[in-house]
Design a protein around this motif. Sequence first.
Motif, PDB file in Angstrom:
ATOM      1  N   THR A 177      -2.800   8.610   0.144  1.00 50.61           N
ATOM      2  CA  THR A 177      -2.619   9.563  -0.936  1.00 50.61           C
ATOM      3  C   THR A 177      -2.630   8.807  -2.257  1.00 50.61           C
ATOM      4  O   THR A 177      -1.952   7.794  -2.399  1.00 50.61           O
ATOM      5  CB  THR A 177      -1.271  10.300  -0.771  1.00 50.61           C
ATOM      6  OG1 THR A 177      -1.252  10.921   0.507  1.00 50.61           O
ATOM      7  CG2 THR A 177      -1.066  11.337  -1.854  1.00 50.61           C
ATOM      8  N   LEU A 178      -3.417   9.280  -3.225  1.00 50.55           N
ATOM      9  CA  LEU A 178      -3.474   8.668  -4.546  1.00 50.55           C
ATOM     10  C   LEU A 178      -3.010   9.669  -5.587  1.00 50.55           C
ATOM     11  O   LEU A 178      -3.458  10.814  -5.596  1.00 50.55           O
ATOM     12  CB  LEU A 178      -4.889   8.205  -4.874  1.00 50.55           C
ATOM     13  CG  LEU A 178      -5.404   7.033  -4.043  1.00 50.55           C
ATOM     14  CD1 LEU A 178      -6.894   6.835  -4.242  1.00 50.55           C
ATOM     15  CD2 LEU A 178      -4.664   5.762  -4.392  1.00 50.55           C
ATOM     16  N   ASN A 179      -2.105   9.214  -6.440  1.00 54.28           N
ATOM     17  CA  ASN A 179      -1.640  10.025  -7.553  1.00 54.28           C
ATOM     18  C   ASN A 179      -1.655   9.123  -8.774  1.00 54.28           C
ATOM     19  O   ASN A 179      -0.740   8.311  -8.952  1.00 54.28           O
ATOM     20  CB  ASN A 179      -0.245  10.577  -7.274  1.00 54.28           C
ATOM     21  CG  ASN A 179       0.259  11.444  -8.398  1.00 54.28           C
ATOM     22  OD1 ASN A 179      -0.479  11.795  -9.317  1.00 54.28           O
ATOM     23  ND2 ASN A 179       1.529  11.792  -8.341  1.00 54.28           N
ATOM     24  N   GLY A 180      -2.701   9.215  -9.578  1.00 54.74           N
ATOM     25  CA  GLY A 180      -2.850   8.295 -10.711  1.00 54.74           C
ATOM     26  C   GLY A 180      -2.995   6.883 -10.198  1.00 54.74           C
ATOM     27  O   GLY A 180      -3.874   6.595  -9.396  1.00 54.74           O
ATOM     28  N   SER A 181      -2.095   5.994 -10.622  1.00 53.01           N
ATOM     29  CA  SER A 181      -2.190   4.595 -10.212  1.00 53.01           C
ATOM     30  C   SER A 181      -1.287   4.285  -9.022  1.00 53.01           C
ATOM     31  O   SER A 181      -1.024   3.128  -8.728  1.00 53.01           O
ATOM     32  CB  SER A 181      -1.827   3.689 -11.389  1.00 53.01           C
ATOM     33  OG  SER A 181      -0.504   3.935 -11.805  1.00 53.01           O
ATOM     34  N   THR A 182      -0.825   5.301  -8.304  1.00 52.49           N
ATOM     35  CA  THR A 182       0.050   5.094  -7.155  1.00 52.49           C
ATOM     36  C   THR A 182      -0.661   5.444  -5.859  1.00 52.49           C
ATOM     37  O   THR A 182      -1.216   6.529  -5.709  1.00 52.49           O
ATOM     38  CB  THR A 182       1.321   5.957  -7.278  1.00 52.49           C
ATOM     39  OG1 THR A 182       1.988   5.617  -8.491  1.00 52.49           O
ATOM     40  CG2 THR A 182       2.261   5.724  -6.109  1.00 52.49           C
ATOM     41  N   LEU A 183      -0.638   4.498  -4.924  1.00 49.51           N
ATOM     42  CA  LEU A 183      -1.151   4.709  -3.583  1.00 49.51           C
ATOM     43  C   LEU A 183       0.066   4.910  -2.684  1.00 49.51           C
ATOM     44  O   LEU A 183       0.996   4.102  -2.717  1.00 49.51           O
ATOM     45  CB  LEU A 183      -1.950   3.481  -3.121  1.00 49.51           C
ATOM     46  CG  LEU A 183      -2.495   3.514  -1.709  1.00 49.51           C
ATOM     47  CD1 LEU A 183      -3.845   2.812  -1.675  1.00 49.51           C
ATOM     48  CD2 LEU A 183      -1.555   2.844  -0.731  1.00 49.51           C
ATOM     49  N   THR A 184       0.070   5.992  -1.908  1.00 45.12           N
ATOM     50  CA  THR A 184       1.212   6.295  -1.051  1.00 45.12           C
ATOM     51  C   THR A 184       0.775   6.348   0.403  1.00 45.12           C
ATOM     52  O   THR A 184      -0.229   6.976   0.740  1.00 45.12           O
ATOM     53  CB  THR A 184       1.851   7.645  -1.449  1.00 45.12           C
ATOM     54  OG1 THR A 184       2.268   7.564  -2.810  1.00 45.12           O
ATOM     55  CG2 THR A 184       3.043   7.963  -0.580  1.00 45.12           C
ATOM     56  N   ILE A 185       1.565   5.687   1.237  1.00 43.34           N
ATOM     57  CA  ILE A 185       1.418   5.809   2.682  1.00 43.34           C
ATOM     58  C   ILE A 185       2.600   6.663   3.137  1.00 43.34           C
ATOM     59  O   ILE A 185       3.743   6.213   3.102  1.00 43.34           O
ATOM     60  CB  ILE A 185       1.421   4.446   3.389  1.00 43.34           C
ATOM     61  CG1 ILE A 185       0.301   3.548   2.834  1.00 43.34           C
ATOM     62  CG2 ILE A 185       1.248   4.631   4.896  1.00 43.34           C
ATOM     63  CD1 ILE A 185       0.291   2.135   3.391  1.00 43.34           C
ATOM     64  N   PRO A 186       2.335   7.922   3.505  1.00 41.45           N
ATOM     65  CA  PRO A 186       3.434   8.837   3.840  1.00 41.45           C
ATOM     66  C   PRO A 186       4.218   8.383   5.064  1.00 41.45           C
ATOM     67  O   PRO A 186       3.711   7.614   5.893  1.00 41.45           O
ATOM     68  CB  PRO A 186       2.719  10.161   4.131  1.00 41.45           C
ATOM     69  CG  PRO A 186       1.347  10.013   3.593  1.00 41.45           C
ATOM     70  CD  PRO A 186       1.031   8.557   3.612  1.00 41.45           C
ATOM     71  N   GLY A 187       5.443   8.891   5.183  1.00 40.07           N
ATOM     72  CA  GLY A 187       6.230   8.649   6.375  1.00 40.07           C
ATOM     73  C   GLY A 187       5.545   9.218   7.599  1.00 40.07           C
ATOM     74  O   GLY A 187       4.821  10.205   7.516  1.00 40.07           O
ATOM     75  N   ASN A 188       5.758   8.593   8.723  1.00 43.44           N
ATOM     76  CA  ASN A 188       5.182   8.977  10.022  1.00 43.44           C
ATOM     77  C   ASN A 188       3.658   8.895  10.059  1.00 43.44           C
ATOM     78  O   ASN A 188       3.044   9.417  10.986  1.00 43.44           O
ATOM     79  CB  ASN A 188       5.650  10.373  10.446  1.00 43.44           C
ATOM     80  CG  ASN A 188       7.131  10.401  10.730  1.00 43.44           C
ATOM     81  OD1 ASN A 188       7.666   9.469  11.323  1.00 43.44           O
ATOM     82  ND2 ASN A 188       7.806  11.445  10.287  1.00 43.44           N
ATOM     83  N   ALA A 189       3.037   8.255   9.052  1.00 47.06           N
ATOM     84  CA  ALA A 189       1.578   8.104   9.065  1.00 47.06           C
ATOM     85  C   ALA A 189       1.149   7.020  10.049  1.00 47.06           C
ATOM     86  O   ALA A 189       0.006   7.012  10.498  1.00 47.06           O
ATOM     87  CB  ALA A 189       1.058   7.764   7.668  1.00 47.06           C
ATOM     88  N   ASN A 190       2.056   6.094  10.371  1.00 45.68           N
ATOM     89  CA  ASN A 190       1.728   4.987  11.272  1.00 45.68           C
ATOM     90  C   ASN A 190       0.448   4.302  10.804  1.00 45.68           C
ATOM     91  O   ASN A 190      -0.459   4.043  11.588  1.00 45.68           O
ATOM     92  CB  ASN A 190       1.583   5.496  12.709  1.00 45.68           C
ATOM     93  CG  ASN A 190       1.652   4.365  13.717  1.00 45.68           C
ATOM     94  OD1 ASN A 190       2.303   3.350  13.475  1.00 45.68           O
ATOM     95  ND2 ASN A 190       0.977   4.539  14.834  1.00 45.68           N
ATOM     96  N   ALA A 191       0.374   4.024   9.483  1.00 45.38           N
ATOM     97  CA  ALA A 191      -0.881   3.612   8.874  1.00 45.38           C
ATOM     98  C   ALA A 191      -0.746   2.322   8.079  1.00 45.38           C
ATOM     99  O   ALA A 191       0.356   1.868   7.770  1.00 45.38           O
ATOM    100  CB  ALA A 191      -1.391   4.726   7.962  1.00 45.38           C
TER     101      ALA A 191
END
Length: 195
Positions: free
Chosen positions: A56-70
């Motif tokens: 997930t990208l929001n502006g300059s932030t990349l997020t790896i969500p919980g439970n994504a196992n990623a």
Amino acid sequence: TADFAALCSVSNSLFASSSGGGAFTLASPGGDSFNGVFDTGKWASGTWTGGAFSPTLNGSTLTIPGNANAWVRSNSTYTRAPLEAAAQFGAGAWQHLGFGSDGFSGNRYLIFSTSAGDGNLYVRVNNNVSEQGVNLGPIPSGVQRYRIVWQALNATTDRASFFINGAQVADLSLPAATMAYRALASNSGTTALAV
């Protein structure tokens, strides 16, 4: 960052960064402020089970969500290099930020980590010998600047120095690198990791 990028001519040796709301830094081969774009020329992503994953990208932030196992890792490899990122760890287990071999093969990594998820942040280092770890105490709240400086100490020993917001929090020695590592962020826990 948008103001700098739009109004200033940026040379190849400078990088328009989102640090402090916008700044110029010296360019590095792996420098990326994301700015809403996941550059597959620089980064790869996937799940620990071999599936596809789109961060997930929001502006300059990349997020790896919980439970994504990623995981997200650089396409480039590094041997003895610095890594710096603004990140926010969640309270879940197995969130990592740092250097590691693909899939942590051969137990090779230099990382900040939430480890098993006891609410503390750790520094964890291994080069296929045995893990060294330092408990840094409770996970810092909010976004912090994490830095790892990985360098040769001598012909047989490397040093990994770890910093949070410019303050050194750990300094560990390990056998000299026998392979290149990739910059990475991964999350197998229940809360998000934002970088």
